[in-house]
Design an enzyme around this catalytic site. Structure first.
Site, PDB file in Angstrom:
ATOM      1  N   ASP A 121       0.822  -1.217   0.000  1.00  0.00           N
ATOM      2  CA  ASP A 121       0.000   0.000   0.000  1.00  0.00           C
ATOM      3  C   ASP A 121       0.854   1.264   0.000  1.00  0.00           C
ATOM      4  O   ASP A 121       1.608   1.517   0.938  1.00  0.00           O
ATOM      5  CB  ASP A 121      -0.907   0.010   1.232  1.00  0.00           C
ATOM      6  CG  ASP A 121      -2.040  -1.001   1.111  1.00  0.00           C
ATOM      7  OD1 ASP A 121      -2.776  -0.944   0.112  1.00  0.00           O
ATOM      8  OD2 ASP A 121      -2.166  -1.855   2.012  1.00  0.00           O
ATOM      9  N   HIS A 145      -0.481  -1.164  -4.677  1.00  0.00           N
ATOM     10  CA  HIS A 145      -1.731  -0.395  -4.668  1.00  0.00           C
ATOM     11  C   HIS A 145      -1.368   1.067  -4.451  1.00  0.00           C
ATOM     12  O   HIS A 145      -1.034   1.476  -3.344  1.00  0.00           O
ATOM     13  CB  HIS A 145      -2.619  -0.949  -3.531  1.00  0.00           C
ATOM     14  CG  HIS A 145      -3.883  -0.179  -3.324  1.00  0.00           C
ATOM     15  ND1 HIS A 145      -4.715  -0.411  -2.245  1.00  0.00           N
ATOM     16  CD2 HIS A 145      -4.469   0.806  -4.039  1.00  0.00           C
ATOM     17  CE1 HIS A 145      -5.752   0.396  -2.306  1.00  0.00           C
ATOM     18  NE2 HIS A 145      -5.626   1.151  -3.378  1.00  0.00           N
ATOM     19  N   GLY A 156      -6.928   4.444   2.997  1.00  0.00           N
ATOM     20  CA  GLY A 156      -6.124   5.291   3.873  1.00  0.00           C
ATOM     21  C   GLY A 156      -5.627   4.598   5.131  1.00  0.00           C
ATOM     22  O   GLY A 156      -4.571   4.937   5.643  1.00  0.00           O
ATOM     23  N   PHE A 157      -6.391   3.625   5.606  1.00  0.00           N
ATOM     24  CA  PHE A 157      -6.027   2.995   6.875  1.00  0.00           C
ATOM     25  C   PHE A 157      -6.392   1.519   6.875  1.00  0.00           C
ATOM     26  O   PHE A 157      -7.369   1.119   6.249  1.00  0.00           O
ATOM     27  CB  PHE A 157      -6.767   3.679   8.041  1.00  0.00           C
ATOM     28  CG  PHE A 157      -6.509   5.148   8.099  1.00  0.00           C
ATOM     29  CD1 PHE A 157      -5.368   5.636   8.724  1.00  0.00           C
ATOM     30  CD2 PHE A 157      -7.382   6.051   7.500  1.00  0.00           C
ATOM     31  CE1 PHE A 157      -5.107   7.002   8.744  1.00  0.00           C
ATOM     32  CE2 PHE A 157      -7.128   7.410   7.515  1.00  0.00           C
ATOM     33  CZ  PHE A 157      -5.990   7.887   8.138  1.00  0.00           C
ATOM     34  N   GLY A 174      -7.507  -1.880   9.252  1.00  0.00           N
ATOM     35  CA  GLY A 174      -8.304  -2.099  10.459  1.00  0.00           C
ATOM     36  C   GLY A 174      -9.710  -1.525  10.420  1.00  0.00           C
ATOM     37  O   GLY A 174     -10.366  -1.424  11.468  1.00  0.00           O
ATOM     38  N   GLY A 204     -11.022  -4.706   5.342  1.00  0.00           N
ATOM     39  CA  GLY A 204     -11.891  -5.397   6.291  1.00  0.00           C
ATOM     40  C   GLY A 204     -12.129  -6.862   5.978  1.00  0.00           C
ATOM     41  O   GLY A 204     -13.090  -7.456   6.474  1.00  0.00           O
ATOM     42  N   GLY A 211      -5.102  -7.213   5.722  1.00  0.00           N
ATOM     43  CA  GLY A 211      -3.997  -6.647   6.500  1.00  0.00           C
ATOM     44  C   GLY A 211      -4.057  -7.070   7.948  1.00  0.00           C
ATOM     45  O   GLY A 211      -3.415  -8.033   8.370  1.00  0.00           O
ATOM     46  N   SER A 212      -4.895  -6.360   8.718  1.00  0.00           N
ATOM     47  CA  SER A 212      -4.933  -6.596  10.164  1.00  0.00           C
ATOM     48  C   SER A 212      -5.385  -8.009  10.520  1.00  0.00           C
ATOM     49  O   SER A 212      -4.937  -8.568  11.519  1.00  0.00           O
ATOM     50  CB  SER A 212      -5.837  -5.555  10.831  1.00  0.00           C
ATOM     51  OG  SER A 212      -7.062  -5.441  10.150  1.00  0.00           O
TER      52      SER A 212
HETATM   53  C1  DX5 Z   1      -6.484   0.551   2.919  1.00  0.00           C
HETATM   54  C2  DX5 Z   1      -5.475  -0.347   2.263  1.00  0.00           C
HETATM   55  C3  DX5 Z   1      -5.648  -1.755   2.608  1.00  0.00           C
HETATM   56  C4  DX5 Z   1      -5.426  -2.070   4.078  1.00  0.00           C
HETATM   57  C5  DX5 Z   1      -6.250  -3.269   4.397  1.00  0.00           C
HETATM   58  O1  DX5 Z   1      -6.444   1.796   2.338  1.00  0.00           O
HETATM   59  O2  DX5 Z   1      -5.559  -0.228   0.848  1.00  0.00           O
HETATM   60  O3  DX5 Z   1      -4.848  -2.599   1.798  1.00  0.00           O
HETATM   61  O4  DX5 Z   1      -4.104  -2.323   4.404  1.00  0.00           O
HETATM   62  O5  DX5 Z   1      -6.190  -3.481   5.768  1.00  0.00           O
HETATM   63  P1  DX5 Z   1      -7.324  -4.301   6.516  1.00  0.00           P
HETATM   64  O6  DX5 Z   1      -7.330  -5.671   5.935  1.00  0.00           O
HETATM   65  O7  DX5 Z   1      -6.868  -4.274   7.940  1.00  0.00           O
HETATM   66  O8  DX5 Z   1      -8.625  -3.586   6.288  1.00  0.00           O
HETATM   67 ZN    ZN Z   2      -4.570  -1.764  -0.439  1.00  0.00          ZN
END
Ligand code: DX5
Ligand code: ZN
Length: 224
Positions: free
Chosen positions: A36, A68, A144-145, A147, A179, A199-200
């Site tokens: 990311d 990404h 952007g984030f 979790g 998510g 991710g998380s």
């Molecule tokens: C969000 C990122 C995602 C993020 C996914 O902007 O593009 O790739 O890391 O993280 P989780 O799986 O925790 O939602």
């Molecule tokens: Zn991503």
């Protein structure tokens, strides 16, 4: 590679041990690394660039790196990421002045091209571009984030995108990002996705292999 690809997002990894973390999820059964890139302009967060991608390659990561881009402007960074060893490069159409050109730059550089659609961005963007994309990435959170909670209306959008891809008869991957976890990955697959960013829900667990195996089982259970 598997039919269904699991792509852990290193945004949730321990950045002080990034090489080891990437190796660990791949040893745990992941298909590729989701990378990311955030610029504190297109999205309100700042992460990593081509140098880090190159460092992962030098660390010995040979699996595909799925970049990404959450950056504006887009084009100049494409070449930098191709030089750094990216295999797939996706960007948000709102962030590029000339979307068709950006897609072409990615393919001409030898990478696979991806278009990323935010939760509120229409699938209409695909209408004149299907011959130029190798991957469609549907955001199931606002970028952007890590979790954040999966936005449920994405499931219908995944089904619609699946229909568009199948009608076109093109080998386009359908990826979902945001998510994604063991509890919902089955329904996301059933809606039509074949590539899953998480991710998380991966890096937040102690046993990456067990988590990825459970995700794969949830996909198989709901799609068989
Ligand atoms: C969000 C990122 C995602 C993020 C996914 O902007 O593009 O790739 O890391 O993280 P989780 O799986 O925790 O939602
Ligand atoms: Zn991503």
């Amino acid at each position: 590679m598997n039919d269904y690809w699991i792509a852990p997002s290193i945004l949730s990894a321990d950045f002080a041990r990034l090489g080891e973390e990437a190796s660990a999820v791949l040893e745990g059964g992941a298909d590729m690394i989701h990378f990311d890139v955030m610029d504190n302009h297109y999205v309100p967060n700042l992460t990593i660039g081509p140098l880090v991608c190159k460092a992962l390659r030098q660390h010995g990561i040979v699996a595909p790196i799925d970049v990404h881009l959450m950056v504006k402007p887009v084009d100049r960074l494409i070449a930098d990421f191709i030089d750094a060893g990216a295999d797939i490069i996706s960007f948000h159409p709102e962030a590029s002045e000339h979307v068709d050109r950006s897609l072409q730059i990615i393919r001409e550089g030898g990478a696979k091209s991806g278009l990323v659609l935010n939760p509120a961005t229409s699938l209409n963007w695909l209408q004149h571009l299907l011959d130029k994309v190798d991957l469609i990435l549907l955001m199931s959170v606002n970028p952007g984030f890590s979790g954040q909670e999966f936005i449920d209306s994405t499931l219908d959008k995944i089904s619609e995108a699946r229909e568009i891809i199948d009608t076109a008869g093109r080998p386009i991957r359908l990826e979902v990002d945001g998510g994604v976890k063991i509890q919902n990955i089955g329904s996301i697959a059933k809606a039509g996705a074949d590539t899953f960013v998480s991710g998380s829900a991966v890096f937040g667990t102690n046993d990456y292999a067990a988590t990825i195996t459970a995700m794969r089982k949830a996909i198989t259970d709901s799609c068989s």
